[in-house]
Motif scaffolding. Structure first.
Motif, PDB file in Angstrom:
ATOM      1  N   ILE A  93      -4.932  13.455  83.223  1.00  0.00           N
ATOM      2  CA  ILE A  93      -5.081  14.368  84.376  1.00  0.00           C
ATOM      3  C   ILE A  93      -6.188  13.869  85.308  1.00  0.00           C
ATOM      4  N   VAL A  94      -7.316  13.482  84.721  1.00  0.00           N
ATOM      5  CA  VAL A  94      -8.456  13.016  85.531  1.00  0.00           C
ATOM      6  C   VAL A  94      -8.100  11.698  86.221  1.00  0.00           C
ATOM      7  N   GLN A  95      -7.486  10.794  85.468  1.00  0.00           N
ATOM      8  CA  GLN A  95      -7.162   9.491  86.054  1.00  0.00           C
ATOM      9  C   GLN A  95      -6.111   9.580  87.158  1.00  0.00           C
ATOM     10  N   LEU A  96      -5.127  10.452  86.965  1.00  0.00           N
ATOM     11  CA  LEU A  96      -4.024  10.530  87.930  1.00  0.00           C
ATOM     12  C   LEU A  96      -4.271  11.578  89.012  1.00  0.00           C
ATOM     13  N   GLY A  97      -5.310  12.392  88.821  1.00  0.00           N
ATOM     14  CA  GLY A  97      -5.638  13.401  89.834  1.00  0.00           C
ATOM     15  C   GLY A  97      -4.558  14.455  89.974  1.00  0.00           C
ATOM     16  N   GLU A 117      -2.573   0.618  80.877  1.00  0.00           N
ATOM     17  CA  GLU A 117      -1.552   0.246  81.860  1.00  0.00           C
ATOM     18  C   GLU A 117      -1.264   1.409  82.806  1.00  0.00           C
ATOM     19  N   PHE A 118      -1.137   1.070  84.082  1.00  0.00           N
ATOM     20  CA  PHE A 118      -0.712   2.076  85.065  1.00  0.00           C
ATOM     21  C   PHE A 118       0.685   1.690  85.536  1.00  0.00           C
ATOM     22  N   GLY A 119       1.679   2.548  85.282  1.00  0.00           N
ATOM     23  CA  GLY A 119       3.031   2.291  85.757  1.00  0.00           C
ATOM     24  C   GLY A 119       3.247   2.995  87.091  1.00  0.00           C
ATOM     25  N   ARG A 120       4.519   3.191  87.455  1.00  0.00           N
ATOM     26  CA  ARG A 120       4.819   3.865  88.723  1.00  0.00           C
ATOM     27  C   ARG A 120       4.576   5.368  88.606  1.00  0.00           C
ATOM     28  N   THR A 121       5.143   5.950  87.540  1.00  0.00           N
ATOM     29  CA  THR A 121       4.947   7.388  87.315  1.00  0.00           C
ATOM     30  C   THR A 121       4.191   7.654  86.011  1.00  0.00           C
ATOM     31  N   SER A 122       3.917   6.612  85.260  1.00  0.00           N
ATOM     32  CA  SER A 122       3.319   6.798  83.935  1.00  0.00           C
ATOM     33  C   SER A 122       1.935   6.160  83.835  1.00  0.00           C
ATOM     34  N   ILE A 123       1.243   6.561  82.796  1.00  0.00           N
ATOM     35  CA  ILE A 123      -0.024   5.915  82.440  1.00  0.00           C
ATOM     36  C   ILE A 123       0.004   5.718  80.927  1.00  0.00           C
ATOM     37  N   THR A 124      -0.402   4.535  80.489  1.00  0.00           N
ATOM     38  CA  THR A 124      -0.412   4.231  79.059  1.00  0.00           C
ATOM     39  C   THR A 124      -1.858   4.187  78.582  1.00  0.00           C
ATOM     40  N   LEU A 125      -2.102   4.869  77.463  1.00  0.00           N
ATOM     41  CA  LEU A 125      -3.455   4.973  76.913  1.00  0.00           C
ATOM     42  C   LEU A 125      -3.478   4.428  75.494  1.00  0.00           C
ATOM     43  N   THR A 126      -4.660   4.062  75.052  1.00  0.00           N
ATOM     44  CA  THR A 126      -4.840   3.724  73.651  1.00  0.00           C
ATOM     45  C   THR A 126      -5.984   4.586  73.116  1.00  0.00           C
ATOM     46  N   PRO A 149       9.537  13.193  87.261  1.00  0.00           N
ATOM     47  CA  PRO A 149       8.538  12.129  87.376  1.00  0.00           C
ATOM     48  C   PRO A 149       8.264  11.797  88.844  1.00  0.00           C
ATOM     49  N   ALA A 150       6.980  11.658  89.170  1.00  0.00           N
ATOM     50  CA  ALA A 150       6.589  11.370  90.554  1.00  0.00           C
ATOM     51  C   ALA A 150       5.590  10.216  90.564  1.00  0.00           C
ATOM     52  N   PRO A 151       5.689   9.314  91.552  1.00  0.00           N
ATOM     53  CA  PRO A 151       4.716   8.205  91.619  1.00  0.00           C
ATOM     54  C   PRO A 151       3.297   8.742  91.740  1.00  0.00           C
ATOM     55  N   HIS A 152       2.365   8.104  91.015  1.00  0.00           N
ATOM     56  CA  HIS A 152       0.974   8.594  91.080  1.00  0.00           C
ATOM     57  C   HIS A 152       0.094   7.732  91.981  1.00  0.00           C
ATOM     58  N   GLY A 153       0.539   6.528  92.277  1.00  0.00           N
ATOM     59  CA  GLY A 153      -0.204   5.675  93.213  1.00  0.00           C
ATOM     60  C   GLY A 153      -1.490   5.082  92.657  1.00  0.00           C
ATOM     61  N   LYS A 158     -10.302   4.868  87.096  1.00  0.00           N
ATOM     62  CA  LYS A 158     -11.264   5.429  88.042  1.00  0.00           C
ATOM     63  C   LYS A 158     -12.452   5.960  87.248  1.00  0.00           C
ATOM     64  N   TYR A 159     -13.630   5.504  87.617  1.00  0.00           N
ATOM     65  CA  TYR A 159     -14.843   5.923  86.906  1.00  0.00           C
ATOM     66  C   TYR A 159     -15.520   7.061  87.647  1.00  0.00           C
ATOM     67  N   VAL A 160     -16.204   7.906  86.873  1.00  0.00           N
ATOM     68  CA  VAL A 160     -16.869   9.066  87.455  1.00  0.00           C
ATOM     69  C   VAL A 160     -17.847   8.634  88.545  1.00  0.00           C
ATOM     70  N   LYS A 161     -18.514   7.504  88.329  1.00  0.00           N
ATOM     71  CA  LYS A 161     -19.520   7.061  89.311  1.00  0.00           C
ATOM     72  C   LYS A 161     -18.869   6.748  90.673  1.00  0.00           C
ATOM     73  N   ASP A 162     -17.554   6.445  90.649  1.00  0.00           N
ATOM     74  CA  ASP A 162     -16.859   6.174  91.911  1.00  0.00           C
ATOM     75  C   ASP A 162     -16.340   7.447  92.559  1.00  0.00           C
ATOM     76  N   GLN A 163     -16.340   8.549  91.762  1.00  0.00           N
ATOM     77  CA  GLN A 163     -15.837   9.810  92.289  1.00  0.00           C
ATOM     78  C   GLN A 163     -16.956  10.688  92.817  1.00  0.00           C
ATOM     79  N   PHE A 164     -18.115  10.612  92.137  1.00  0.00           N
ATOM     80  CA  PHE A 164     -19.242  11.455  92.522  1.00  0.00           C
ATOM     81  C   PHE A 164     -20.479  10.576  92.669  1.00  0.00           C
ATOM     82  N   GLN A 165     -21.266  10.830  93.680  1.00  0.00           N
ATOM     83  CA  GLN A 165     -22.471  10.041  93.965  1.00  0.00           C
ATOM     84  C   GLN A 165     -23.420   9.968  92.776  1.00  0.00           C
TER      85      GLN A 165
END
Ligand SMILES: CC(C)(COP(=O)(O)OP(=O)(O)OC[C@H]1O[C@@H](n2cnc3c(N)ncnc32)[C@H](O)[C@@H]1OP(=O)(O)O)[C@@H](O)C(=O)NCCC(=O)NCCS
Length: 134
Positions: free
Chosen positions: A38-42, A74-83, A112-116, A121-128
């Protein structure tokens, strides 16, 4: 891999053998991984699509503090793969590994919808004033 979430193994988490019940662990992992996606895909509308082989490496006991680690591979078109890895916080001994968990990004129509997204994405890039955690 960031180990964000810690759990304290309590009596209600045990199986009849007195060790951590696999079902409790899988519930924690699925929730942790869903939050990560959820956090990664917004997008709050993500679902678990696929979970690969789960390797219960070693048992955990009442009173143990364990930590759950997740990272995107891995980031796919509509998916995200985690380990995922779960380990004992104190001894660092591995408790469980899941090679591959796939979450799918859904649109308002539930399809399924493209997430782009293409990279973590790291927290430091989202918040100052954020830290380096993802
Ligand atoms: C998630 C769901 C909408 C996907 O539908 P679908 O018809 O398989 O969709 P698609 O074929 O378009 O695939 C969507 C993505 O999932 C991936 N995918 C599909 N099946 C997969 C599988 N078995 N393993 C890994 N990835 C898979 C596809 O590669 C695609 O990713 P990409 O766009 O990044 O390439 C549908 O399967 C569903 O609703 N499943 C139930 C989900 C659920 O209830 N989960 C438990 C509660 S959270």
């Amino acid at each position: 891999m960031n180990f964000h979430t810690r759990k304290w193994v309590k009596p209600e988490d045990l199986n009849p053998n007195g060790t951590l019940f696999g079902g409790s662990l899988l519930r924690w992992i699925d929730e942790e991984a869903a939050i990560y996606a959820i956090v990664q895909l917004g997008n709050q509308r993500v679902v678990t699509k696929y979970i690969s082989e789960i390797n219960f490496v070693s048992a955990s006991r009442q009173g143990d503090i364990i930590e759950l680690g997740i990272t995107a591979t891995e980031f796919g078109r509509t998916s995200i793969t985690l380990t995922c890895e779960v380990r004992n916080k104190i001894t660092r001994k591995s408790i469980l590994t899941v090679e591959k968990m796939v979450f799918v990004n859904l649109g308002e129509d539930g399809l399924p919808a493209p997430h782009g997204r293409t990279e973590i994405k790291y927290v430091k890039d989202q918040f100052q004033d954020g830290d380096a955690d993802s």
